[in-house]
Design a protein around this motif. Sequence first.
Motif, PDB file in Angstrom:
ATOM      1  N   ASP A 135      -9.711  -4.519 -32.402  1.00 22.89           N
ATOM      2  CA  ASP A 135      -9.625  -2.835 -34.090  1.00 22.89           C
ATOM      3  C   ASP A 135      -9.536  -3.833 -34.815  1.00 22.89           C
ATOM      4  O   ASP A 135      -9.483  -3.985 -35.773  1.00 22.89           O
ATOM      5  N   SER A 136      -9.492  -5.523 -35.101  1.00 24.30           N
ATOM      6  CA  SER A 136      -9.081  -6.674 -35.944  1.00 24.30           C
ATOM      7  C   SER A 136      -9.942  -7.278 -36.283  1.00 24.30           C
ATOM      8  O   SER A 136     -10.481  -7.802 -34.919  1.00 24.30           O
ATOM      9  N   PHE A 137     -10.628  -7.563 -37.113  1.00 23.96           N
ATOM     10  CA  PHE A 137     -11.450  -8.689 -36.950  1.00 23.96           C
ATOM     11  C   PHE A 137     -11.440 -10.146 -38.217  1.00 23.96           C
ATOM     12  O   PHE A 137     -10.754  -9.496 -38.992  1.00 23.96           O
ATOM     13  N   PRO A 138     -12.212 -11.468 -37.827  1.00 23.55           N
ATOM     14  CA  PRO A 138     -12.657 -11.314 -36.568  1.00 23.55           C
ATOM     15  C   PRO A 138     -11.575 -11.803 -35.000  1.00 23.55           C
ATOM     16  O   PRO A 138     -10.810 -11.659 -35.460  1.00 23.55           O
ATOM     17  N   ALA A 139     -11.798 -11.356 -34.184  1.00 21.84           N
ATOM     18  CA  ALA A 139     -11.737 -11.412 -32.771  1.00 21.84           C
ATOM     19  C   ALA A 139     -11.859 -12.904 -31.783  1.00 21.84           C
ATOM     20  O   ALA A 139     -13.515 -12.926 -31.682  1.00 21.84           O
ATOM     21  N   LEU A 140     -12.028 -13.763 -31.684  1.00 22.93           N
ATOM     22  CA  LEU A 140     -12.707 -15.004 -30.608  1.00 22.93           C
ATOM     23  C   LEU A 140     -11.643 -15.181 -29.007  1.00 22.93           C
ATOM     24  O   LEU A 140     -11.120 -14.831 -28.950  1.00 22.93           O
ATOM     25  N   LEU A 141     -12.829 -14.348 -28.374  1.00 24.72           N
ATOM     26  CA  LEU A 141     -12.312 -14.172 -26.493  1.00 24.72           C
ATOM     27  C   LEU A 141     -13.172 -14.908 -26.218  1.00 24.72           C
ATOM     28  O   LEU A 141     -13.993 -15.366 -26.181  1.00 24.72           O
ATOM     29  N   ALA A 142     -11.479 -15.708 -25.189  1.00 28.78           N
ATOM     30  CA  ALA A 142     -12.715 -16.514 -23.901  1.00 28.78           C
ATOM     31  C   ALA A 142     -12.819 -14.950 -22.492  1.00 28.78           C
ATOM     32  O   ALA A 142     -11.791 -14.530 -22.142  1.00 28.78           O
ATOM     33  N   VAL A 143     -14.049 -15.415 -22.048  1.00 31.10           N
ATOM     34  CA  VAL A 143     -14.363 -14.215 -21.058  1.00 31.10           C
ATOM     35  C   VAL A 143     -14.857 -15.367 -19.718  1.00 31.10           C
ATOM     36  O   VAL A 143     -15.824 -16.135 -20.366  1.00 31.10           O
ATOM     37  N   GLU A 144     -13.979 -14.605 -19.047  1.00 29.67           N
ATOM     38  CA  GLU A 144     -14.592 -15.506 -17.638  1.00 29.67           C
ATOM     39  C   GLU A 144     -14.143 -14.281 -16.542  1.00 29.67           C
ATOM     40  O   GLU A 144     -12.919 -14.293 -15.972  1.00 29.67           O
ATOM     41  N   GLY A 145     -15.010 -13.873 -15.608  1.00 35.41           N
ATOM     42  CA  GLY A 145     -15.589 -13.284 -14.809  1.00 35.41           C
ATOM     43  C   GLY A 145     -15.170 -12.089 -15.352  1.00 35.41           C
ATOM     44  O   GLY A 145     -15.480 -11.306 -16.567  1.00 35.41           O
ATOM     45  N   HIS A 146     -13.754 -11.261 -15.152  1.00 38.32           N
ATOM     46  CA  HIS A 146     -13.462  -9.751 -15.368  1.00 38.32           C
ATOM     47  C   HIS A 146     -11.851 -10.652 -16.029  1.00 38.32           C
ATOM     48  O   HIS A 146     -11.329  -9.469 -16.973  1.00 38.32           O
ATOM     49  N   ARG A 147     -12.035 -11.399 -16.794  1.00 33.54           N
ATOM     50  CA  ARG A 147     -10.617 -12.037 -17.264  1.00 33.54           C
ATOM     51  C   ARG A 147     -10.871 -12.777 -18.984  1.00 33.54           C
ATOM     52  O   ARG A 147     -11.675 -13.253 -19.314  1.00 33.54           O
ATOM     53  N   THR A 148     -10.211 -11.764 -19.574  1.00 32.85           N
ATOM     54  CA  THR A 148     -10.523 -11.660 -21.074  1.00 32.85           C
ATOM     55  C   THR A 148      -9.725 -12.025 -21.765  1.00 32.85           C
ATOM     56  O   THR A 148      -8.465 -11.739 -21.384  1.00 32.85           O
ATOM     57  N   THR A 149      -9.260 -13.484 -22.876  1.00 31.95           N
ATOM     58  CA  THR A 149      -8.240 -13.718 -23.545  1.00 31.95           C
ATOM     59  C   THR A 149      -8.682 -14.128 -24.155  1.00 31.95           C
ATOM     60  O   THR A 149      -9.455 -14.899 -25.364  1.00 31.95           O
ATOM     61  N   PRO A 150      -7.856 -13.644 -25.485  1.00 29.39           N
ATOM     62  CA  PRO A 150      -8.051 -13.960 -27.082  1.00 29.39           C
ATOM     63  C   PRO A 150      -6.900 -15.296 -27.500  1.00 29.39           C
ATOM     64  O   PRO A 150      -6.218 -15.944 -27.088  1.00 29.39           O
ATOM     65  N   LEU A 151      -8.539 -15.752 -27.984  1.00 26.74           N
ATOM     66  CA  LEU A 151      -7.989 -17.053 -28.852  1.00 26.74           C
ATOM     67  C   LEU A 151      -8.078 -17.192 -29.947  1.00 26.74           C
ATOM     68  O   LEU A 151      -7.284 -18.098 -30.688  1.00 26.74           O
ATOM     69  N   ALA A 152      -8.453 -15.935 -31.163  1.00 28.35           N
ATOM     70  CA  ALA A 152      -8.185 -16.264 -32.301  1.00 28.35           C
ATOM     71  C   ALA A 152      -8.339 -14.588 -33.040  1.00 28.35           C
ATOM     72  O   ALA A 152      -9.417 -13.821 -32.042  1.00 28.35           O
ATOM     73  N   VAL A 153      -7.311 -14.042 -33.541  1.00 30.59           N
ATOM     74  CA  VAL A 153      -7.913 -13.352 -34.063  1.00 30.59           C
ATOM     75  C   VAL A 153      -6.694 -12.911 -35.120  1.00 30.59           C
ATOM     76  O   VAL A 153      -6.308 -13.162 -36.154  1.00 30.59           O
ATOM     77  N   GLY A 154      -8.131 -12.834 -36.506  1.00 32.44           N
ATOM     78  CA  GLY A 154      -8.064 -13.336 -37.610  1.00 32.44           C
ATOM     79  C   GLY A 154      -8.254 -13.616 -38.251  1.00 32.44           C
ATOM     80  O   GLY A 154      -9.323 -14.818 -39.191  1.00 32.44           O
ATOM     81  N   HIS A 155      -7.186 -15.118 -38.593  1.00 31.10           N
ATOM     82  CA  HIS A 155      -7.151 -16.662 -38.876  1.00 31.10           C
ATOM     83  C   HIS A 155      -7.292 -17.241 -37.564  1.00 31.10           C
ATOM     84  O   HIS A 155      -5.621 -17.385 -37.360  1.00 31.10           O
TER      85      HIS A 155
END
Length: 206
Positions: free
Chosen positions: A169-189
Amino acid sequence: MKLVQVFDAYCGWSYGFAPTLDELLRRHPDLGVEVVSGGLFIGPRRVPIQEFGNVRAANAKISELTGVSFGSGYARLIADDSFVMDSEAAARGVAVLRQAAPDRIVELAAALQQAFYVDGMSLSDPATYRAVADTAGLDSDAVVGAFTAPGPAAAAKVEFTRAAGLGVDSFPALLAVEGHRTTPLAVGHATADQIDQRLHALTTAS
Protein backbone atom coordinates in the motif's frame (compact mmCIF):
# COMPACT_ATOMS: atom_id res chain seq x y z
CA MET A 1 13.58 -16.33 -7.12
CA LYS A 2 12.20 -13.33 -8.96
CA LEU A 3 11.71 -9.72 -8.06
CA VAL A 4 8.40 -7.89 -8.17
CA GLN A 5 8.36 -4.12 -8.28
CA VAL A 6 5.03 -2.60 -7.31
CA PHE A 7 5.09 1.02 -8.40
CA ASP A 8 2.96 3.79 -9.76
CA ALA A 9 4.03 5.74 -12.82
CA TYR A 10 2.71 8.91 -11.14
CA CYS A 11 4.62 8.28 -7.90
CA GLY A 12 7.67 10.51 -7.39
CA TRP A 13 9.33 7.98 -5.09
CA SER A 14 8.87 5.32 -7.78
CA TYR A 15 10.60 7.68 -10.21
CA GLY A 16 13.43 8.15 -7.73
CA PHE A 17 13.78 4.38 -7.29
CA ALA A 18 14.32 3.66 -11.01
CA PRO A 19 18.12 4.25 -10.98
CA THR A 20 18.44 1.98 -7.94
CA LEU A 21 16.57 -0.81 -9.68
CA ASP A 22 18.66 -0.31 -12.80
CA GLU A 23 21.87 -0.62 -10.78
CA LEU A 24 20.57 -3.69 -8.97
CA LEU A 25 19.79 -5.44 -12.25
CA ARG A 26 23.23 -4.59 -13.59
CA ARG A 27 24.64 -6.44 -10.58
CA HIS A 28 22.17 -9.33 -10.86
CA PRO A 29 21.24 -9.77 -14.55
CA ASP A 30 19.95 -13.25 -13.76
CA LEU A 31 17.07 -11.89 -11.67
CA GLY A 32 13.79 -11.42 -13.48
CA VAL A 33 11.59 -8.48 -12.55
CA GLU A 34 7.83 -8.27 -12.77
CA VAL A 35 6.48 -4.71 -12.78
CA VAL A 36 3.03 -4.23 -11.22
CA SER A 37 1.08 -0.96 -11.21
CA GLY A 38 -0.24 -0.13 -7.76
CA GLY A 39 -2.94 2.45 -8.41
CA LEU A 40 -1.95 5.44 -6.29
CA PHE A 41 -4.31 8.00 -7.81
CA ILE A 42 -7.59 6.26 -8.47
CA GLY A 43 -11.12 6.71 -7.18
CA PRO A 44 -11.38 9.59 -4.68
CA ARG A 45 -7.62 10.30 -5.00
CA ARG A 46 -7.97 11.14 -8.70
CA VAL A 47 -8.19 14.88 -8.06
CA PRO A 48 -6.35 18.04 -9.19
CA ILE A 49 -2.71 18.12 -8.12
CA GLN A 50 -3.32 21.25 -6.01
CA GLU A 51 -5.10 19.05 -3.44
CA PHE A 52 -1.90 17.19 -2.55
CA GLY A 53 -0.14 20.02 -0.73
CA ASN A 54 3.41 21.10 -1.43
CA VAL A 55 4.41 18.79 -4.27
CA ARG A 56 7.58 20.79 -4.95
CA ALA A 57 8.88 20.24 -1.41
CA ALA A 58 8.27 16.50 -1.72
CA ASN A 59 10.10 16.45 -5.05
CA ALA A 60 13.05 18.30 -3.53
CA LYS A 61 13.30 15.57 -0.88
CA ILE A 62 13.16 12.86 -3.54
CA SER A 63 15.95 14.58 -5.48
CA GLU A 64 18.05 14.93 -2.34
CA LEU A 65 17.80 11.24 -1.44
CA THR A 66 17.88 9.64 -4.88
CA GLY A 67 19.66 12.10 -7.19
CA VAL A 68 16.91 12.21 -9.83
CA SER A 69 16.00 15.51 -11.47
CA PHE A 70 12.60 16.97 -12.24
CA GLY A 71 12.55 18.71 -15.61
CA SER A 72 11.26 22.08 -16.75
CA GLY A 73 8.52 20.42 -18.77
CA TYR A 74 7.21 18.77 -15.64
CA ALA A 75 7.41 22.07 -13.74
CA ARG A 76 5.29 23.74 -16.41
CA LEU A 77 2.75 20.93 -16.32
CA ILE A 78 2.18 20.99 -12.58
CA ALA A 79 2.12 24.79 -12.55
CA ASP A 80 -1.42 24.25 -13.79
CA ASP A 81 -2.94 23.25 -10.46
CA SER A 82 -5.88 21.66 -12.27
CA PHE A 83 -3.75 18.84 -13.72
CA VAL A 84 -5.05 15.42 -12.63
CA MET A 85 -2.79 12.41 -12.17
CA ASP A 86 -4.85 9.41 -13.28
CA SER A 87 -3.15 6.17 -12.25
CA GLU A 88 -5.68 4.06 -14.13
CA ALA A 89 -4.58 5.64 -17.41
CA ALA A 90 -0.92 5.24 -16.46
CA ALA A 91 -1.47 1.56 -15.59
CA ARG A 92 -3.15 1.03 -18.95
CA GLY A 93 -0.06 2.51 -20.57
CA VAL A 94 2.26 0.24 -18.60
CA ALA A 95 0.16 -2.78 -19.62
CA VAL A 96 0.36 -1.78 -23.28
CA LEU A 97 4.12 -1.27 -23.17
CA ARG A 98 4.54 -4.62 -21.41
CA GLN A 99 2.50 -6.26 -24.15
CA ALA A 100 4.69 -4.66 -26.82
CA ALA A 101 8.02 -5.65 -25.22
CA PRO A 102 7.60 -7.83 -22.11
CA ASP A 103 11.35 -8.34 -21.60
CA ARG A 104 11.92 -4.56 -21.54
CA ILE A 105 9.21 -3.52 -19.10
CA VAL A 106 11.60 -2.18 -16.43
CA GLU A 107 13.26 0.05 -19.05
CA LEU A 108 9.91 1.12 -20.53
CA ALA A 109 8.33 1.89 -17.15
CA ALA A 110 11.33 4.11 -16.38
CA ALA A 111 11.00 5.79 -19.78
CA LEU A 112 7.34 6.49 -19.05
CA GLN A 113 8.27 8.20 -15.81
CA GLN A 114 10.96 10.20 -17.59
CA ALA A 115 8.29 11.38 -20.04
CA PHE A 116 6.23 12.71 -17.14
CA TYR A 117 8.79 13.90 -14.60
CA VAL A 118 11.27 15.37 -17.07
CA ASP A 119 9.34 16.25 -20.23
CA GLY A 120 6.01 17.02 -18.58
CA MET A 121 3.94 14.68 -20.75
CA SER A 122 0.60 13.53 -19.38
CA LEU A 123 0.29 9.78 -18.94
CA SER A 124 -3.34 10.06 -20.02
CA ASP A 125 -2.31 11.34 -23.46
CA PRO A 126 -1.86 8.75 -26.26
CA ALA A 127 0.86 11.00 -27.72
CA THR A 128 3.02 10.19 -24.69
CA TYR A 129 2.94 6.49 -25.52
CA ARG A 130 3.71 7.22 -29.15
CA ALA A 131 6.79 9.16 -28.08
CA VAL A 132 7.97 6.45 -25.66
CA ALA A 133 7.37 3.72 -28.25
CA ASP A 134 9.19 5.65 -30.99
CA THR A 135 12.21 6.24 -28.76
CA ALA A 136 12.28 2.57 -27.78
CA GLY A 137 12.01 1.40 -31.40
CA LEU A 138 8.57 -0.15 -30.93
CA ASP A 139 5.57 -0.07 -33.27
CA SER A 140 4.08 3.21 -32.06
CA ASP A 141 0.86 2.84 -34.06
CA ALA A 142 0.21 -0.52 -32.39
CA VAL A 143 1.05 0.87 -28.94
CA VAL A 144 -1.29 3.86 -29.32
CA GLY A 145 -4.03 1.68 -30.78
CA ALA A 146 -3.80 -0.69 -27.84
CA PHE A 147 -3.78 2.17 -25.32
CA THR A 148 -7.09 3.48 -26.61
CA ALA A 149 -8.69 0.00 -26.80
CA PRO A 150 -10.84 -1.37 -23.93
CA GLY A 151 -8.55 -4.30 -23.00
CA PRO A 152 -5.87 -2.45 -21.01
CA ALA A 153 -8.46 -0.98 -18.63
CA ALA A 154 -9.25 -4.49 -17.44
CA ALA A 155 -5.52 -5.25 -17.21
CA ALA A 156 -5.04 -2.19 -15.00
CA LYS A 157 -7.70 -3.38 -12.56
CA VAL A 158 -6.08 -6.81 -12.41
CA GLU A 159 -2.76 -5.17 -11.52
CA PHE A 160 -4.32 -3.07 -8.77
CA THR A 161 -5.83 -6.24 -7.30
CA ARG A 162 -2.49 -8.04 -7.53
CA ALA A 163 -0.71 -5.19 -5.75
CA ALA A 164 -3.25 -5.29 -2.94
CA GLY A 165 -2.93 -9.07 -2.76
CA LEU A 166 0.81 -8.69 -2.25
CA GLY A 167 0.06 -6.47 0.74
CA VAL A 168 1.54 -3.36 -0.85
CA ASP A 169 0.00 0.00 0.00
CA SER A 170 3.09 2.22 -0.30
CA PHE A 171 5.07 2.74 -3.48
CA PRO A 172 7.47 1.70 -4.71
CA ALA A 173 7.90 -1.70 -3.12
CA LEU A 174 10.47 -4.24 -4.26
CA LEU A 175 9.66 -7.79 -3.26
CA ALA A 176 11.56 -11.05 -3.55
CA VAL A 177 9.18 -13.87 -4.49
CA GLU A 178 10.15 -17.50 -4.24
CA GLY A 179 7.37 -20.06 -4.31
CA HIS A 180 4.76 -18.95 -1.80
CA ARG A 181 7.20 -16.77 0.13
CA THR A 182 7.26 -13.01 -0.44
CA THR A 183 9.93 -10.88 1.25
CA PRO A 184 10.09 -7.05 1.11
CA LEU A 185 13.49 -5.80 -0.04
CA ALA A 186 12.66 -2.10 -0.25
CA VAL A 187 9.70 0.16 0.41
CA GLY A 188 9.83 3.79 -0.63
CA HIS A 189 13.59 4.28 -0.76
CA ALA A 190 16.67 2.10 -0.52
CA THR A 191 20.10 2.00 -2.11
CA ALA A 192 21.36 -0.82 -4.30
CA ASP A 193 23.86 -1.73 -1.58
CA GLN A 194 21.11 -2.02 1.03
CA ILE A 195 19.03 -4.23 -1.24
CA ASP A 196 22.09 -6.33 -2.04
CA GLN A 197 22.62 -6.93 1.68
CA ARG A 198 18.98 -7.99 2.10
CA LEU A 199 19.20 -10.28 -0.91
CA HIS A 200 22.37 -11.85 0.48
CA ALA A 201 20.75 -12.40 3.86
CA LEU A 202 17.72 -13.92 2.18
CA THR A 203 19.65 -16.33 0.00
CA THR A 204 21.97 -17.28 2.85
CA ALA A 205 19.03 -18.02 5.12
CA SER A 206 17.42 -20.23 2.52
